[in-house]
Motif scaffolding. Sequence first.
Motif, mmCIF file in Angstrom:
data_model
loop_
_atom_site.group_PDB
_atom_site.id
_atom_site.type_symbol
_atom_site.label_atom_id
_atom_site.label_comp_id
_atom_site.label_asym_id
_atom_site.label_seq_id
_atom_site.Cartn_x
_atom_site.Cartn_y
_atom_site.Cartn_z
ATOM 1 N N SER A 51 0.837 -1.209 0.000
ATOM 2 C CA SER A 51 0.000 0.000 0.000
ATOM 3 C C SER A 51 0.865 1.250 0.000
ATOM 4 O O SER A 51 0.548 2.238 -0.666
ATOM 5 N N PHE B 115 0.754 3.977 -2.764
ATOM 6 C CA PHE B 115 0.391 5.328 -2.329
ATOM 7 C C PHE B 115 1.425 6.339 -2.835
ATOM 8 O O PHE B 115 1.073 7.381 -3.382
ATOM 9 N N HIS C 65 -5.735 1.903 -5.581
ATOM 10 C CA HIS C 65 -5.070 3.189 -5.319
ATOM 11 C C HIS C 65 -5.322 4.197 -6.429
ATOM 12 O O HIS C 65 -5.474 5.386 -6.173
#
Length: 498
Positions: free
Chosen positions: A223, A227, A315
């Motif tokens: 993540s 990100f 995302h």
Amino acid sequence: MSETIDTLTEVPESVSSEKFVEVKYDDSIPNNVDLASDKQLQRALESWHPGYLNWWKDMGPDGFQDAEVYLRTAVGVDPAGWAKFGYVKMPQYRWGILLAPKVEGRTIPCGRHKGEPVWQEVPGEYRSLLRRLIVIQADTEPASVEQQRYLGKTAPSLYDMRNLFQVNVEEGRHLWAMVYLLVKHFGKDGREEAQALLERRSGQQGNPRILGAFNERTPDWLSFFMFTYFTDRDGKMQLAALAESGFDPLSRSCRFMLTEEAHHLFVGETGVGRMIEATCTAMKKAGISDPNDTAAIRALGVVDLPLLQRKANFHMSVTRDLFGSEISSNAADAFSAGLKGRFNEAGLTGDDHQLQDATYAVTRVVDGKLVVEDVPALRAINCRLLDDYIADCQGGIDRWNKVIEKAGINFRFTQPHKGFNRRIGEFGGHRISPAGELLSEAQWAAQQGGWLPNDADGAFIQSLMKPCVEPGQYASWIAPPRMGINGQPGEYEYVKIA
Ligand SMILES: [Fe+2]
Ligand SMILES: [Fe+2]
């Protein structure tokens, strides 16, 4: 693309410090804005500082506040070399206020004031709109630190841990950059906003961060890399649009922040790229050619490529929501007022930068169908920035695909349709597949587990999140970097854990 290359170098020793260092480090707040000459401002910032440090200790990286981290610190704004590297304990990091140099004769690049000299003071008629733009940008900076606060504990290497902390301290500095503008230019309201920035919390029910994606969790390193590739790139686009502002102090702040942002994007692109490399290498070694042979691939301790695609889909879609409604009168107001430009506004050719009569093609959902409509360009400013963002995302994706192609594996990463999994704007409330088909709720429910990370994906990723903190060692699921930071070797002790 330049932002994918970490071009930062140590300050050359041959450059004398008098000539080079523009930042006054003897001041309690390092700055190149001559803070010492404005005692009232200095006092206001000094009184904000302890609250900031408390926030950092409460919400910054959990458990590493006494570690010595090999960090870069901005020591000037010269593009040829603005940073120095050395071991720092994060709470002692010198968060400074730096503006890019003034461009003499700069004029407002867009809107009804186009061609007039830029503002050095807040134009009264646009005060609240400008304050809102600055507060929204400011709010994202501490939010991402909060989202990332537990990641240090599961870092796949000291190199990656250091990069995480570098991103974190720089997001902290970006908060300083915005707070400086609020406190200097917005009086009591600005001071109140600066305080509120320390009080909101990512994901907190009663007092969340302003924008949705900044209230999502960043629970694992995959993540984090997604990100920094996709969501920090929204930051890049917003900063670039604000760098075109007619309010010159905002423009200069954002121009310098963009220099730092390049590293965050680098961390994301290379992080995902190194994961792909580890996966491809492990698959080849085990003689697996089918990228969908999930169980066998996961047994190798690497992340299968379809899971990486699902993570990327998530995302990308939540980050696209950050651009706001594609058609927006607020965005039109900010543009016409000259407070926020388009991406690369001053360099754009082919229109008058006022857009009174221009149109822009916007994809919308009309009567159950996706249609492209020409709408007044002024009202489609957000849509255009989003389209520019999507184009900007593609470079790294192409480079990821090269790694897979080289390994001879039949798989390609793609960007889902702009309307996929959106909550805000033209596509909000509709169900659209990655290929761009409008779906019923039932069709969506049946298929979304193949498009977005599912529970099994989450559990598998969590099972990989074990710290790897011996210098020079890397977790199974990520390849070592090609190069270390600032010319240091990969096995350098980037973090000395206390
Ligand atoms: Fe930032
Ligand atoms: Fe960033």
